[in-house]
Write a protein that holds these residues in place. Structure first.
Motif, PDB file in Angstrom:
ATOM      1  N   SER A 239       0.889  -1.320   0.014  1.00  7.11           N
ATOM      2  CA  SER A 239       0.163   0.195  -0.037  1.00  7.11           C
ATOM      3  C   SER A 239       0.527   1.317   0.006  1.00  7.11           C
ATOM      4  CB  SER A 239      -0.909  -0.025   1.341  1.00  7.11           C
ATOM      5  OG  SER A 239      -0.136   0.002   2.236  1.00  7.11           O
ATOM      6  N   TRP A 240       0.301   2.245  -0.439  1.00  4.23           N
ATOM      7  CA  TRP A 240       1.099   3.537  -0.612  1.00  4.23           C
ATOM      8  C   TRP A 240       0.319   4.536   0.309  1.00  4.23           C
ATOM      9  CZ3 TRP A 240      -0.619   8.384  -2.636  1.00  4.23           C
ATOM     10  CH2 TRP A 240       0.461   9.474  -2.831  1.00  4.23           C
ATOM     11  N   ARG A 241       1.390   5.416   0.963  1.00  2.40           N
ATOM     12  CA  ARG A 241       0.988   6.545   1.782  1.00  2.40           C
ATOM     13  C   ARG A 241       1.207   7.631   1.201  1.00  2.40           C
ATOM     14  NH1 ARG A 241       2.377   4.902   7.896  1.00  2.40           N
ATOM     15  NH2 ARG A 241       1.030   6.794   8.262  1.00  2.40           N
ATOM     16  N   SER A 242       0.416   8.816   1.312  1.00  9.35           N
ATOM     17  CA  SER A 242       0.798  10.072   0.700  1.00  9.35           C
ATOM     18  C   SER A 242       1.741  10.760   1.401  1.00  9.35           C
ATOM     19  CB  SER A 242      -0.629  10.919   0.279  1.00  9.35           C
ATOM     20  OG  SER A 242      -1.077  11.169   1.493  1.00  9.35           O
ATOM     21  N   SER A 243       1.871  10.632   2.663  1.00  8.30           N
ATOM     22  CA  SER A 243       2.911  11.457   3.271  1.00  8.30           C
ATOM     23  C   SER A 243       3.211  10.500   4.803  1.00  8.30           C
ATOM     24  CB  SER A 243       1.957  12.760   4.066  1.00  8.30           C
ATOM     25  OG  SER A 243       1.037  12.596   4.695  1.00  8.30           O
ATOM     26  N   SER A 244       4.315  10.977   5.292  1.00  4.62           N
ATOM     27  CA  SER A 244       4.792  10.303   6.514  1.00  4.62           C
ATOM     28  C   SER A 244       4.120  10.782   7.660  1.00  4.62           C
ATOM     29  CB  SER A 244       6.402  10.711   6.623  1.00  4.62           C
ATOM     30  OG  SER A 244       6.998  10.349   7.838  1.00  4.62           O
ATOM     31  N   ALA A 245       3.717   9.724   8.571  1.00  2.29           N
ATOM     32  CA  ALA A 245       3.005  10.227   9.733  1.00  2.29           C
ATOM     33  C   ALA A 245       3.880  11.040  10.490  1.00  2.29           C
ATOM     34  CB  ALA A 245       2.495   8.925  10.558  1.00  2.29           C
ATOM     35  N   SER A 246       5.239  10.873  10.419  1.00  2.00           N
ATOM     36  CA  SER A 246       5.893  11.890  11.293  1.00  2.00           C
ATOM     37  C   SER A 246       6.106  13.172  11.026  1.00  2.00           C
ATOM     38  CB  SER A 246       7.587  11.266  11.275  1.00  2.00           C
ATOM     39  OG  SER A 246       8.020  11.450   9.898  1.00  2.00           O
ATOM     40  N   ALA A 247       5.535  13.696   9.798  1.00  2.00           N
ATOM     41  CA  ALA A 247       5.476  15.003   9.255  1.00  2.00           C
ATOM     42  C   ALA A 247       4.833  15.966  10.320  1.00  2.00           C
ATOM     43  CB  ALA A 247       5.240  14.945   8.085  1.00  2.00           C
ATOM     44  N   GLY A 248       3.732  15.539  10.600  1.00  2.00           N
ATOM     45  CA  GLY A 248       2.811  16.259  11.435  1.00  2.00           C
ATOM     46  C   GLY A 248       1.645  17.079  10.771  1.00  2.00           C
ATOM     47  N   TYR A 249       0.562  17.371  11.457  1.00  2.00           N
ATOM     48  CA  TYR A 249      -0.673  17.919  10.790  1.00  2.00           C
ATOM     49  C   TYR A 249      -0.623  19.399  10.960  1.00  2.00           C
ATOM     50  CZ  TYR A 249      -5.596  18.650   9.521  1.00  2.00           C
ATOM     51  OH  TYR A 249      -6.775  18.967   8.931  1.00  2.00           O
ATOM     52  N   SER A 250      -0.928  20.365   9.907  1.00  2.00           N
ATOM     53  CA  SER A 250      -1.105  21.560  10.430  1.00  2.00           C
ATOM     54  C   SER A 250      -2.441  22.112   9.862  1.00  2.00           C
ATOM     55  CB  SER A 250      -0.011  22.298   9.840  1.00  2.00           C
ATOM     56  OG  SER A 250      -0.167  23.866   9.959  1.00  2.00           O
ATOM     57  N   GLU A 251      -3.246  22.537  10.935  1.00  2.00           N
ATOM     58  CA  GLU A 251      -4.569  23.086  10.195  1.00  2.00           C
ATOM     59  C   GLU A 251      -4.254  24.330   9.382  1.00  2.00           C
ATOM     60  OE1 GLU A 251      -8.668  22.868   9.336  1.00  2.00           O
ATOM     61  OE2 GLU A 251      -7.400  21.623  10.152  1.00  2.00           O
ATOM     62  N   ALA A 252      -3.476  25.058   9.708  1.00  2.00           N
ATOM     63  CA  ALA A 252      -3.247  26.392   9.037  1.00  2.00           C
ATOM     64  C   ALA A 252      -2.538  26.362   7.709  1.00  2.00           C
ATOM     65  CB  ALA A 252      -2.310  27.384  10.000  1.00  2.00           C
ATOM     66  N   ALA A 253      -1.827  25.472   7.625  1.00  2.00           N
ATOM     67  CA  ALA A 253      -1.096  25.292   6.426  1.00  2.00           C
ATOM     68  C   ALA A 253      -2.163  24.526   5.681  1.00  2.00           C
ATOM     69  CB  ALA A 253      -0.144  24.406   6.289  1.00  2.00           C
ATOM     70  N   ARG A 254      -3.130  23.334   5.834  1.00  2.00           N
ATOM     71  CA  ARG A 254      -4.150  22.789   5.196  1.00  2.00           C
ATOM     72  C   ARG A 254      -5.063  23.915   4.738  1.00  2.00           C
ATOM     73  NH1 ARG A 254      -4.112  16.800   5.134  1.00  2.00           N
ATOM     74  NH2 ARG A 254      -2.207  16.412   5.995  1.00  2.00           N
ATOM     75  N   ARG A 255      -5.535  24.891   5.279  1.00  2.00           N
ATOM     76  CA  ARG A 255      -6.504  25.847   4.912  1.00  2.00           C
ATOM     77  C   ARG A 255      -5.873  26.850   3.883  1.00  2.00           C
ATOM     78  NH1 ARG A 255      -7.295  26.897  10.472  1.00  2.00           N
ATOM     79  NH2 ARG A 255      -5.925  28.812  10.325  1.00  2.00           N
ATOM     80  N   ALA A 256      -4.404  27.146   4.001  1.00  2.00           N
ATOM     81  CA  ALA A 256      -3.837  27.778   2.910  1.00  2.00           C
ATOM     82  C   ALA A 256      -3.659  27.065   1.558  1.00  2.00           C
ATOM     83  CB  ALA A 256      -2.589  28.094   3.326  1.00  2.00           C
ATOM     84  N   GLY A 257      -3.426  25.756   1.812  1.00  2.00           N
ATOM     85  CA  GLY A 257      -3.365  24.963   0.552  1.00  2.00           C
ATOM     86  C   GLY A 257      -4.835  24.738  -0.274  1.00  2.00           C
ATOM     87  N   ASP A 258      -5.765  24.558   0.825  1.00  2.00           N
ATOM     88  CA  ASP A 258      -7.226  24.322   0.114  1.00  2.00           C
ATOM     89  C   ASP A 258      -7.541  25.744  -0.560  1.00  2.00           C
ATOM     90  OD1 ASP A 258      -9.868  22.853   0.230  1.00  2.00           O
ATOM     91  OD2 ASP A 258     -10.299  25.110   0.684  1.00  2.00           O
ATOM     92  N   HIS A 259      -7.221  26.815   0.024  1.00  2.00           N
ATOM     93  CA  HIS A 259      -7.594  28.062  -0.665  1.00  2.00           C
ATOM     94  C   HIS A 259      -6.790  28.163  -2.080  1.00  2.00           C
ATOM     95  CE1 HIS A 259      -8.915  32.220  -0.927  1.00  2.00           C
ATOM     96  NE2 HIS A 259      -7.923  32.488  -1.216  1.00  2.00           N
ATOM     97  N   ALA A 260      -5.607  27.744  -1.895  1.00  2.00           N
ATOM     98  CA  ALA A 260      -4.912  27.979  -3.323  1.00  2.00           C
ATOM     99  C   ALA A 260      -5.355  26.781  -4.191  1.00  2.00           C
ATOM    100  CB  ALA A 260      -3.292  27.520  -3.063  1.00  2.00           C
ATOM    101  N   GLY A 261      -5.716  26.027  -3.768  1.00  2.00           N
ATOM    102  CA  GLY A 261      -6.413  24.925  -4.801  1.00  2.00           C
ATOM    103  C   GLY A 261      -7.682  25.293  -5.227  1.00  2.00           C
ATOM    104  N   ARG A 262      -8.619  26.048  -4.689  1.00  2.00           N
ATOM    105  CA  ARG A 262      -9.751  26.790  -5.139  1.00  2.00           C
ATOM    106  C   ARG A 262      -9.518  27.595  -6.167  1.00  2.00           C
ATOM    107  NH1 ARG A 262     -14.385  25.954  -1.723  1.00  2.00           N
ATOM    108  NH2 ARG A 262     -13.768  24.980   0.327  1.00  2.00           N
ATOM    109  N   ARG A 263      -8.487  28.386  -5.920  1.00  2.00           N
ATOM    110  CA  ARG A 263      -8.041  29.500  -6.904  1.00  2.00           C
ATOM    111  C   ARG A 263      -7.336  28.988  -7.937  1.00  2.00           C
ATOM    112  NH1 ARG A 263      -8.392  34.735  -5.159  1.00  2.00           N
ATOM    113  NH2 ARG A 263      -6.484  35.158  -6.486  1.00  2.00           N
TER     114      ARG A 263
END
Length: 281
Positions: A239-263
């Motif tokens: 199985s393939w994983r899109s990211s490493s679990a050790s990288a960590g989760y950032s709500e702020a960076a996700r929001r910024a990336g989602d906004h860029a994806g919308r635009r």
């Protein structure tokens, strides 16, 4: 090692799709850009539907067009961030009826489906991967991630017992980039899937009487054929994983990336200096 992730299309059609994509990229109006992008995806979907219906009713068309596999290079070994590039490709592929296997080091993927659908996915990816990297670079250069935190689950080992806890640390640039690009890819997949579903609903909704449901059946048959082809041809394991679990989760960076994806605007891959959607090392 490969890891599994569970068309007739002429040059004139691809030219029309590319024209819509260039219009999307050429406007400063976010809503106009999205309208052109969705129109391009609906056109690609309409061509895919036409192929499915033709193959359902014409034995010659069915014999002439069969699923194929194609290797698409994502980047060079050792380059950081290849997993999020793969995630973007997969999001686009799933919106266009493809199955995908991923190299264990994420340097390439193998797409399974009809040739026209793979062509559309490559064109979309070649533009969007450049935009994703540029948008994430802009986010990091802005310094907006500074002062934010990333959360990850870690194991704390005591003398008698170990326990898993959520650890919060300052958001590093690499973690910010990975979270940003992951959210960007997710949003692009959502946008393209919505456009595809609109085109399918319009095609199937126009059917009445004796023909009612024939398009839906043809599309289902096409989907089954691609799945069967992938199952018979794929050599993927694990199985393939899109990211490493050790990288960590950032709500702020996700929001910024989602906004860029919308635009994000979708343009012709020939307008960029990276053939085949590859990024320089």
């Amino acid at each position: 090692m490969l890891i599994s992730l569970t068309g007739m299309r002429d040059d004139k059609l691809l030219t029309r799709i590319s024209g819509l994509l260039r219009q999307a990229e050429g406007t400063d109006n976010e809503h106009e850009a999205q309208t052109f992008m969705q129109a391009a995806q609906r056109l690609a979907t309409a061509a895919s539907i036409d192929l499915a219906v033709a193959r359902a009713h014409d034995p010659n068309a069915r014999a002439a067009t069969v699923p194929v596999s194609r290797q698409v290079r994502i980047g060079t070994a050792g380059k950081k961030g290849l997993r999020t590039y793969v995630l973007l490709f997969v999001a686009i592929a799933h919106a266009n009826d493809l199955k995908v296997d991923v190299a264990g080091n994420s340097t390439y993927v193998i797409a399974y489906g009809f040739a026209g659908d793979i062509d559309s996915v490559e064109a979309l990816y070649s533009s969007l991967v450049i935009q994703m990297v540029a948008a994430s670079d802009g986010y990091l250069k802005s310094g907006a991630y500074r002062g934010e935190t990333a959360a990850r689950v870690v194991t704390q080992h005591g003398r008698w017992v170990s326990r898993r806890v959520v650890e919060h640390k300052p958001l590093s640039p690499i973690t910010a980039r990975l979270n940003f690009q992951t959210a960007f890819a997710d949003r692009i997949g959502t946008r393209l899937t919505e456009a595809r579903d609109q085109a399918r609903a319009q095609a199937t909704g126009a059917e009445t009487g004796a023909s009612g449901g024939s398009t839906a059946i043809a599309l289902r048959d096409k989907e089954i054929e691609v799945v069967d082809f992938h199952r018979s041809e794929s050599q993927a394991r694990g199985s393939w994983r899109s990211s490493s679990a050790s990288a960590g989760y950032s709500e702020a960076a996700r929001r910024a990336g989602d906004h860029a994806g919308r635009r994000a605007r979708i343009g012709n891959d020939r307008e960029f200096g990276a053939p085949g959607g590859q990024l320089g090392s």
